[in-house]
Write an enzyme that holds these catalytic residues in place. Structure first.
Site, PDB file in Angstrom:
ATOM      1  N   HIS A  82      -4.427   2.920  -2.412  1.00 57.29           N
ATOM      2  CA  HIS A  82      -4.940   2.336  -1.179  1.00 57.29           C
ATOM      3  C   HIS A  82      -6.469   2.392  -1.174  1.00 57.29           C
ATOM      4  CE1 HIS A  82      -0.779   3.675  -0.089  1.00 57.29           C
ATOM      5  NE2 HIS A  82      -0.765   2.432   0.351  1.00 57.29           N
ATOM      6  N   ASP A  98      -4.585   9.741  -3.763  1.00 56.90           N
ATOM      7  CA  ASP A  98      -4.267   8.330  -3.549  1.00 56.90           C
ATOM      8  C   ASP A  98      -5.320   7.458  -4.220  1.00 56.90           C
ATOM      9  OD1 ASP A  98      -3.688   5.802  -2.650  1.00 56.90           O
ATOM     10  OD2 ASP A  98      -3.564   6.335  -0.529  1.00 56.90           O
ATOM     11  N   SER A 108       2.073  -1.500   1.955  1.00 58.18           N
ATOM     12  CA  SER A 108       0.983  -0.790   2.626  1.00 58.18           C
ATOM     13  C   SER A 108      -0.387  -1.325   2.234  1.00 58.18           C
ATOM     14  CB  SER A 108       1.070   0.711   2.339  1.00 58.18           C
ATOM     15  OG  SER A 108       1.193   0.960   0.956  1.00 58.18           O
TER      16      SER A 108
END
Length: 343
Positions: free
Chosen positions: A322, A319, A104
Site C-alpha cells: 500500500h 507493508d 485495498s
C-alpha cells in the site's frame, strides 16, 4: 444515466490543454517522467479528513519520523501537469456517480480522492457511510457520489456446498451495481497471488469444469477477459470505464521498502516489466473504450512511499504494497483528473 455533457467536456479540455505546457494535450505522455522534490506539497493533511476509513495509510500518525516522502510531485518529461482543482472536478462531476471497484489499492486511491476533494471545498457538507463492502462518500451540494466497492477479483465468488467457488467466467453478481454508475475505475491483481489462509476461495469454476487451483497468471487473464467482455457490452456514450494499472510493491529483496526515504532514480521504466501488467495490457487491447490509468512505471520508482513498518502490521508484517497518504495515490488522482475527465 447520462454521460458528461459535450459542453462540460469541451470547457475542461480547454482548461487542461492550457496547463499542459510543452506539447498538445493529447501528444504528451504524462506517464513518462521523474519525481521532483516540491516543498509546497502535500495538498492535504489527513487530520482534516476525519472520515478516512483506514488509518493504516496515515504513516505520520503511525510514527514515521521522516517527511521527505510527502514532498514529491510527478513531472512528465514533455509537459507540465495541471494543478488538481477539486472544485472544478466536482463541478464537472455534478449529478454523477464515480465508483472505485477493486482491492485495498482501490481503497487507497478512493481515500486519497475524498480527502483531496474535501480539502478543496472544506465548507461543503458531506455524507460518509459504509454498508458491508460498499462505501459511499457524497457531496450533497454537488449531487456527487464517490463510491468504493471491495471486489478484489472482479469475477463472482459464491458459497456452495463444496466451499467458496470462484466463477472465473461470470460477473453477473456485480454488473447490476456497476451499470448504475456513470464512471468506474477498476483494479485487480494483488489478491490473485494470495494462497493458504489469505485466499478467500477454495475452487475455480470455468463452464462445467471445477478446479482446485490454476496457474494464477492464467486465471487472472481468464478473469480479465470475462470483465472485458462485460466492458464491451457497455455503451461508451453513457459510461466512462477506467482500469488502474498494476500497483507495484517493493516487498522482494534486494530492494525492499524497509528504511527507504527517497525515490529510486528515474526516468520511469518503459514497457510491461510486471507480468500481470503485460496480461492486463494485452486484455485491454481487446476492450473498447477502456482507459488504462498507467501508474505502474511511475509508482515503481517510489520505493520510499509505502507504510513499511508504520502500517498496522508494524515491524512484524511491514507493508510494502500500500501507499502512505498523502502520497503516490494523490498523483494517481491528479493523472485521473488530467487525462480522463476531458475524454
Amino acid at each position: 444515466m447520462a454521460g458528461f455533457s459535450i459542453a462540460a467536456i469541451l470547457v475542461l479540455t480547454i482548461l487542461v490543454a492550457k496547463e499542459i505546457e510543452g506539447g498538445a494535450a493529447g501528444s504528451c505522455n504524462i506517464y513518462e517522467g521523474n519525481w521532483i522534490y516540491d516543498p509546497s506539497l502535500p495538498v492535504y493533511n489527513p487530520a482534516d479528513c476525519p472520515f478516512l476509513e483506514n488509518r493504516e495509510f496515515d504513516c505520520q500518525k503511525n510514527g514515521r519520523p521522516d517527511k521527505n516522502y510527502l514532498h514529491y510531485r510527478w513531472q512528465p518529461s514533455a509537459c507540465n501537469l495541471p494543478r488538481f482543482d477539486g472544485k472544478e472536478f466536482l463541478e464537472r462531476l455534478r449529478g454523477k456517480t464515480l465508483m472505485f471497484v477493486g482491492d485495498s489499492l482501490s481503497l487507497n486511491q478512493w481515500q486519497s480522492l475524498t480527502c483531496m476533494l474535501h480539502t478543496a471545498v472544506p465548507q461543503a457538507p458531506y455524507i460518509s457511510n459504509k454498508i458491508g463492502g460498499l462505501s459511499n462518500f457524497t457531496f450533497p451540494d454537488y449531487k456527487v457520489s464517490l463510491l468504493f466497492s471491495r471486489n478484489a477479483y472482479l469475477v463472482d465468488i459464491r458459497s456452495e456446498q463444496i466451499g467458496r467457488v470462484m466463477y472465473i467466467d461470470s460477473v453477473e453478481d456485480s454488473r447490476g451495481l456497476w451499470e448504475q454508475m456513470d464512471m468506474l475505475i477498476f483494479d485487480s491483481w494483488h489478491w490473485w497471488i494470495h494462497t493458504g489462509k489469505d485466499q478467500i476461495w477454495e475452487f475455480i469454476r470455468e463452464g462445467n469444469a471445477t478446479y482446485k487451483d490454476m496457474n494464477r497468471l492464467v486465471a487472472y487473464e481468464k478473469a480479465m477477459k470475462t470483465w472485458a467482455k462485460w466492458a464491451n457490452s457497455v455503451d461508451p456514450k453513457k459510461k466512462n470505464l477506467i482500469f488502474q494499472a498494476v500497483s507495484p510493491d517493493h516487498a522482494s529483496k534486494p530492494k525492499t521498502c524497509l528504511g527507504a526515504t527517497t525515490p529510486l532514480p528515474g526516468p520511469s521504466p518503459k514497457g510491461s516489466s510486471h507480468p500481470a501488467e503485460a496480461v492486463l495490457e494485452r486484455v485491454l487491447r481487446g476492450a473498447k473504450e477502456v482507459y488504462l490509468l498507467d501508474i505502474t512505471g511511475l509508482s515503481k520508482l517510489r520505493i520510499d512511499a509505502h507504510p513499511s513498518v508504520y502500517g498496522f502490521g508494524g515491524s512484524k508484517f511491514p507493508d510494502c504494497s500500500h501507499w502512505c497518504l498523502p502520497g503516490v495515490p494523490d498523483v494517481w488522482n491528479q493523472l485521473l483528473y488530467t487525462s480522463l475527465i476531458p475524454n
